[in-house]
Each structure stands twice: as structure tokens, then as C-alpha cells.
Scaffold this active site. Sequence first.
Site, PDB file in Angstrom:
ATOM      1  N   ARG A 224     -39.322 -27.557 -20.143  1.00  0.00           N
ATOM      2  CA  ARG A 224     -39.241 -27.863 -18.717  1.00  0.00           C
ATOM      3  C   ARG A 224     -38.427 -29.149 -18.530  1.00  0.00           C
ATOM      4  O   ARG A 224     -38.476 -30.058 -19.357  1.00  0.00           O
ATOM      5  CB  ARG A 224     -40.646 -28.064 -18.123  1.00  0.00           C
ATOM      6  CG  ARG A 224     -41.445 -26.775 -17.969  1.00  0.00           C
ATOM      7  CD  ARG A 224     -40.893 -25.900 -16.862  1.00  0.00           C
ATOM      8  NE  ARG A 224     -41.702 -24.717 -16.621  1.00  0.00           N
ATOM      9  CZ  ARG A 224     -41.483 -23.517 -17.159  1.00  0.00           C
ATOM     10  NH1 ARG A 224     -40.469 -23.359 -18.011  1.00  0.00           N
ATOM     11  NH2 ARG A 224     -42.269 -22.489 -16.861  1.00  0.00           N
ATOM     12  N   HIS A 272     -30.812 -22.383 -17.330  1.00  0.00           N
ATOM     13  CA  HIS A 272     -32.180 -21.879 -17.476  1.00  0.00           C
ATOM     14  C   HIS A 272     -32.182 -20.399 -17.878  1.00  0.00           C
ATOM     15  O   HIS A 272     -32.785 -19.547 -17.216  1.00  0.00           O
ATOM     16  CB  HIS A 272     -32.973 -22.076 -16.183  1.00  0.00           C
ATOM     17  CG  HIS A 272     -34.454 -22.193 -16.425  1.00  0.00           C
ATOM     18  ND1 HIS A 272     -35.263 -23.047 -15.719  1.00  0.00           N
ATOM     19  CD2 HIS A 272     -35.282 -21.558 -17.294  1.00  0.00           C
ATOM     20  CE1 HIS A 272     -36.516 -22.945 -16.129  1.00  0.00           C
ATOM     21  NE2 HIS A 272     -36.549 -22.040 -17.096  1.00  0.00           N
TER      22      HIS A 272
END
Length: 309
Positions: A224, A272
Site C-alpha cells: 500500500r 497499481h
Amino acid sequence: MQIIFYADGGAAEQWLTELHKALPLADVRVWHDGDTAPADYAVVWKPPAAMLQGRADLKAIFNLGAGVDAILQLGDALPAGVPVVRLDDAGMAVQMAEYVSYAVLRYFRRFDEFDAQARDHQWRFLKPRRKEEFSVGILGMGILGARIAEALLQFDFPVRGWSRSRKEIPGVHSHAGADELDDFLAQSQVLVCVLPLTPETTGILDRATLAKLPKGAYLVNVARGAHLVERDLVDLLDEGHLGGAMLDVFHDEPLPSDHPFWNQTRITITPHVAALTLRGDSVRQIAAKIKQIERGQPVAGLVDITKGY
């Protein structure tokens, strides 16, 4: 059986079609604001608080992903006593292993430097790195971390793993707990972060942590964005302590066009994509777990709310 579905940015109709196929006797509907009709299960990705607030009728909440930080941030909106179930893998582990293996091999074989030379029309030999001096450290040794380690061992890299509690994986030198973190960092020429995001791990990749890596070390973050203190990474690259980084996750996504990372030639950016949720695999796993719950059987992937994963 009633199932409510919500996925932030997801193709809801395709998910509903797959869920209907896997659970033909279930009534599956997309949740909308104001929907308070009864439901047995919720299948979600980044749901709004209103979807789950007061839903004591739910038997389980299924999270469409390995990371559960977004759903745990709902806090008191999560109905007390309702289990949250994460996906064990659903095709993500092998994708993550592919991504990290590429990142490690690219840096180890100096392909990033050869790419830079080629852009400048340079034909120049670079001394190979020695694999026995190129230990890869994996922060987080859950399902994803273990699969990454397995992949890297196939290339004969020395692999170290760190987690809160000790994980014994063949071929991996295990470190555990705060007392062993510094030793783990000092011996990690590449640091791979696959930690769950919790209050304890937020900002863990800061100057204090990254400065303990060997000079010239490389960072790979596929967990993250909030794990990384971005300014500290830029500073350590500019100071020459770190050799580079490959980042798939960021504080703000999409990464703003004026973000300093774009101007860092030693940072490789991907949007991502390290491990995408595969719809078919995910639905099959969710359907199997719902059937287990209906039969009164235990299921894997239960989230410990107190730990955050």
C-alpha cells in the site's frame, strides 16, 4: 439466500453474472444507497459505511482482495460479530511473484542501467553483481510473501522473510518481531514490502527504516502507498544511500502529474497492477466459502479485526 454486492469502480454486472452462475439459487443484487432489504452475505470492495451499518443480519462479509485495510477503516460501521473474509489468493499470488521477480532480476542484472545507456546510445560493459551478496528481504510472509519467496528461490537468490510472528518456510531465513527487524534490514539488498496496512505498519518505510538497508539497496513496494514516506525515499535516493525503487502503489492514485516521483530516473512506476483480482477465481472461492458457511463448516481467510489482517 440474499447477497448484496458493491465494488468501487468495478464492473458490477459482470460480477453479478458470475455470482449467479456460481450460486444459481441465490438472489444477488447491487447495493444502492437506501437499500435496507434483508441480506445474508455482502461481497464488497471499498464499500461505503452506509452499506454495512447495522447489518446484523449478515452471516459474512467477503472482501474482494487480499488487503482489507479499506473495509476495516469503516470502524464502528462494521456490524459487530459479523465475520470479514478475505480472498486467500484468487490468482493474485502468482501475479505478485511475477512482478517482484521481474523487479529483482531487473535490478540484479542491471537492466535498468543498460536501458539508460541504450537511450544515450552507449555500449558499455557493467560488472555483474554477485548473487551470494544479493539477499532479498520480504516484509510480510503471508500467502503473497510466501509465494514471492518461492519464486525467488528458483533463481537461487538468498531470501529472508520478516513478519510479526515467525514463519518457517523452507529455504527462507526467518526473522520475526521488532527485535529482529534491524538485522533483517541490514542484510536485505532488495527490500520487498507486502505487509498488510495497519496502524502499526503505516509509514514503516520511512528514513529510519530505509537508512538501515545496505548502501545501494533497492525498494519494491507492492503493498500500500501509505506504507511509504515518499519524501524520505526521494531524499535517500538523492543522497545516494538507495540505488532505486520500483513502486506499484502510492498515497494518491492516480499519481498526480506533478509528483516528484515522475522526475526520479531511479524510480520505476507502475499503475497499481502488480496483482489484479481475477473475477472467475474470486467468485469460485467466494461461492465455495458461502457453501461451507451454510453447511456450518469453518472457512479460511477470516480477518482478525484486532490485528487488521
